[in-house]
Design a protein around this motif. Structure first.
Motif, PDB file in Angstrom:
ATOM      1  N   VAL A 306       0.837  -1.045  -0.096  1.00  0.00           N
ATOM      2  CA  VAL A 306       0.090   0.002   0.023  1.00  0.00           C
ATOM      3  C   VAL A 306       1.070   1.250  -0.140  1.00  0.00           C
ATOM      4  O   VAL A 306       1.848   1.330   0.868  1.00  0.00           O
ATOM      5  N   VAL A 307       0.774   2.158  -1.049  1.00  0.00           N
ATOM      6  CA  VAL A 307       1.528   3.227  -1.209  1.00  0.00           C
ATOM      7  C   VAL A 307       0.977   4.671  -1.427  1.00  0.00           C
ATOM      8  O   VAL A 307      -0.235   4.701  -2.098  1.00  0.00           O
ATOM      9  N   LEU A 308       1.289   5.539  -0.352  1.00  0.00           N
ATOM     10  CA  LEU A 308       0.522   6.981  -0.808  1.00  0.00           C
ATOM     11  C   LEU A 308       1.554   7.792  -1.396  1.00  0.00           C
ATOM     12  O   LEU A 308       2.725   7.752  -0.916  1.00  0.00           O
ATOM     13  N   THR A 309       1.350   8.408  -2.450  1.00  0.00           N
ATOM     14  CA  THR A 309       2.103   9.177  -3.110  1.00  0.00           C
ATOM     15  C   THR A 309       1.392  10.500  -3.753  1.00  0.00           C
ATOM     16  O   THR A 309       0.161  10.380  -4.065  1.00  0.00           O
ATOM     17  N   HIS A 310       2.109  11.607  -3.842  1.00  0.00           N
ATOM     18  CA  HIS A 310       1.614  12.700  -4.403  1.00  0.00           C
ATOM     19  C   HIS A 310       1.918  12.824  -5.768  1.00  0.00           C
ATOM     20  O   HIS A 310       1.538  13.552  -6.798  1.00  0.00           O
ATOM     21  N   GLU A 311       2.985  11.964  -6.289  1.00  0.00           N
ATOM     22  CA  GLU A 311       3.345  11.908  -7.595  1.00  0.00           C
ATOM     23  C   GLU A 311       2.441  11.032  -8.397  1.00  0.00           C
ATOM     24  O   GLU A 311       3.128   9.737  -8.826  1.00  0.00           O
ATOM     25  N   ILE A 312       1.295  11.335  -9.002  1.00  0.00           N
ATOM     26  CA  ILE A 312       0.454  10.607  -9.694  1.00  0.00           C
ATOM     27  C   ILE A 312       1.122   9.874 -10.869  1.00  0.00           C
ATOM     28  O   ILE A 312       1.024   8.906 -11.329  1.00  0.00           O
ATOM     29  N   LYS A 313       1.482  10.842 -11.720  1.00  0.00           N
ATOM     30  CA  LYS A 313       1.997  10.305 -13.280  1.00  0.00           C
ATOM     31  C   LYS A 313       3.116   9.365 -13.013  1.00  0.00           C
ATOM     32  O   LYS A 313       3.212   8.324 -13.612  1.00  0.00           O
ATOM     33  N   VAL A 314       4.065   9.858 -12.003  1.00  0.00           N
ATOM     34  CA  VAL A 314       5.364   9.031 -11.854  1.00  0.00           C
ATOM     35  C   VAL A 314       4.819   7.659 -11.404  1.00  0.00           C
ATOM     36  O   VAL A 314       5.362   6.684 -11.856  1.00  0.00           O
ATOM     37  N   MET A 315       3.964   7.667 -10.414  1.00  0.00           N
ATOM     38  CA  MET A 315       3.626   6.409  -9.786  1.00  0.00           C
ATOM     39  C   MET A 315       3.044   5.437 -10.732  1.00  0.00           C
ATOM     40  O   MET A 315       3.087   4.186 -10.864  1.00  0.00           O
TER      41      MET A 315
END
Ligand SMILES: C[S@@+](CC[C@H](N)C(=O)[O-])C[C@H]1O[C@@H](n2cnc3c(N)ncnc32)[C@H](O)[C@@H]1O
Length: 349
Positions: A306-315
């Motif tokens: 489970v990952v939370l990230t602000h880097e939507i495109k990157v992720m």
């Protein structure tokens, strides 16, 4: 008394937009209610429940920002709230809130709260409850708003919402160490629920920072093992302090989360750096790809990530590139203080 014979109490639960389903599940699982939670008309950050159990039971919720007792008044203007019966209902609700968490003062959150009508209401409430009225710093919050439910009279009336306890539910007593970029605790709790809480799980938190994800996982239920890893020495200190304050145990390793982490884990949690706070946008593509690889190496067959990230495109790109390692199960968008991070739930292939 059988629950069905008891009168329910209307309670509004606020949350970060995007987490409605997670909170609805949590409330249905933990609270004794009459019927499922329902959305509050015109709002994307509030659910209403008809609570049958004790008011204090709402304090168990970990994905809610706050809980409010809802009082509906069939009155045309707030001035009427100062009259005997109406005032007593508000005083009683303040008493119930105080039994969950004692406040010394109160404040209003309402349009026109500096008007003479609200000053009069404040004076009457202060006299009846013994609480000080503190316009800006009051602990107990009273929201006064136009009614949101239609009434037979056609006039929506007025609602008074009395917050339960002296702090929002999202304020965690265990957070003794501040850390730049620390995850919001209600989002961390949502990640934990989305990943599943299994007592036999061996849990790994890559890039653990001050340990928010680890603490929220461990207070949600036991785990067979819990390990956190971070490069920053102050993260090791901060997470150790927060874990100790929460009364839970985990091993915190100082090192590179992208290098091999010893062990075999069933649940891997991470919120990698974003923006300029930790890391940079350019290096984050490599970091997200590296995170998915490192998590795979450390994960047991059938593990969840489970990952939370602000880097939507990157992720998104990293997840596409790692499709041989991880299968996407779910994605949840969250809106938090102007940021729009996303939670990814992945299963190891
Ligand atoms: C957004 S913060 C995590 C915040 C944490 N969840 C909390 O609530 O405090 C990201 C963390 O990743 C760590 N980090 C960045 N690159 C890393 C790496 N290669 N290995 C280990 N930790 C790393 C940073 O030191 C920082 O603590």
């Amino acid at each position: 008394m059988r629950p069905s014979a008891r009168r329910s109490e209307a309670v509004e639960l606020t949350f970060l937009p995007g987490l409605a389903d997670v909170l609805s599940d949590e409330a249905s699982e933990l609270l004794l209610t009459s019927g499922p939670p329902t959305p509050v008309r015109g709002r994307d950050d509030a659910l209403e429940i008809a609570l049958l159990g004790p008011l204090a039971s709402v304090a168990q919720l970990r994905t809610a920002v706050a809980a409010f007792v809802v009082l509906r008044f069939d009155v045309p203007r707030p001035k009427s709230l100062t009259s005997g019966d109406h005032l007593q209902r508000i005083v009683d609700a303040i008493g119930s809130s105080m039994r969950v968490g004692r406040s010394a003062s109160f404040r209003f959150e309402a349009a026109g709260s500096d008007s003479a009508v609200f000053q009069r209401l404040a004076a009457l409430l202060a006299e009846a409850t013994g609480l000080a009225y503190d316009e800006t710093g009051g602990e107990l919050v009273l929201r006064v708003r136009r009614g949101v439910e239609p009434r037979p009279s056609g006039d929506p009336g007025w609602d008074v919402l009395v917050r339960v306890g002296n702090r929002p539910l999202s304020a965690r007593p265990w957070r003794v160490a501040d850390y730049p970029g620390a995850a919001n605790a209600t989002i961390a709790a949502a990640m934990v629920r989305l990943g599943g809480v299994v007592p036999t799980d061996r849990v790994l938190n890559l890039m653990c920072g001050s340990g928010t994800l680890l603490v929220e996982r461990l207070v949600a239920g036991p785990a067979a093992e819990a390990v956190g890893v971070d490069l920053a020495p102050d993260a090791v200190v901060a997470s150790s302090d927060n874990l100790a304050a929460a009364g839970v145990r985990a091993q915190i390793l100082h090192g590179d989360a992208l290098a091999a982490v010893p062990g075999s884990f069933d649940l891997v949690l991470a919120d990698p750096p974003w923006g300029t706070l930790h890391g940079s946008h350019e290096s984050n593509a490599a970091l997200h790809a590296g995170l998915l690889r490192a998590a795979y190496e450390a994960a047991a067959p059938g593990a969840r990530l489970v990952v939370l990230t602000h880097e939507i495109k990157v992720m998104e790109q990293a997840v596409r590139d790692a499709d041989a390692l991880w299968r996407l199960r779910d994605q949840v968008r969250v809106f938090a203080k102007g940021h729009h991070p996303r939670i990814w739930v992945l299963d190891r292939t």
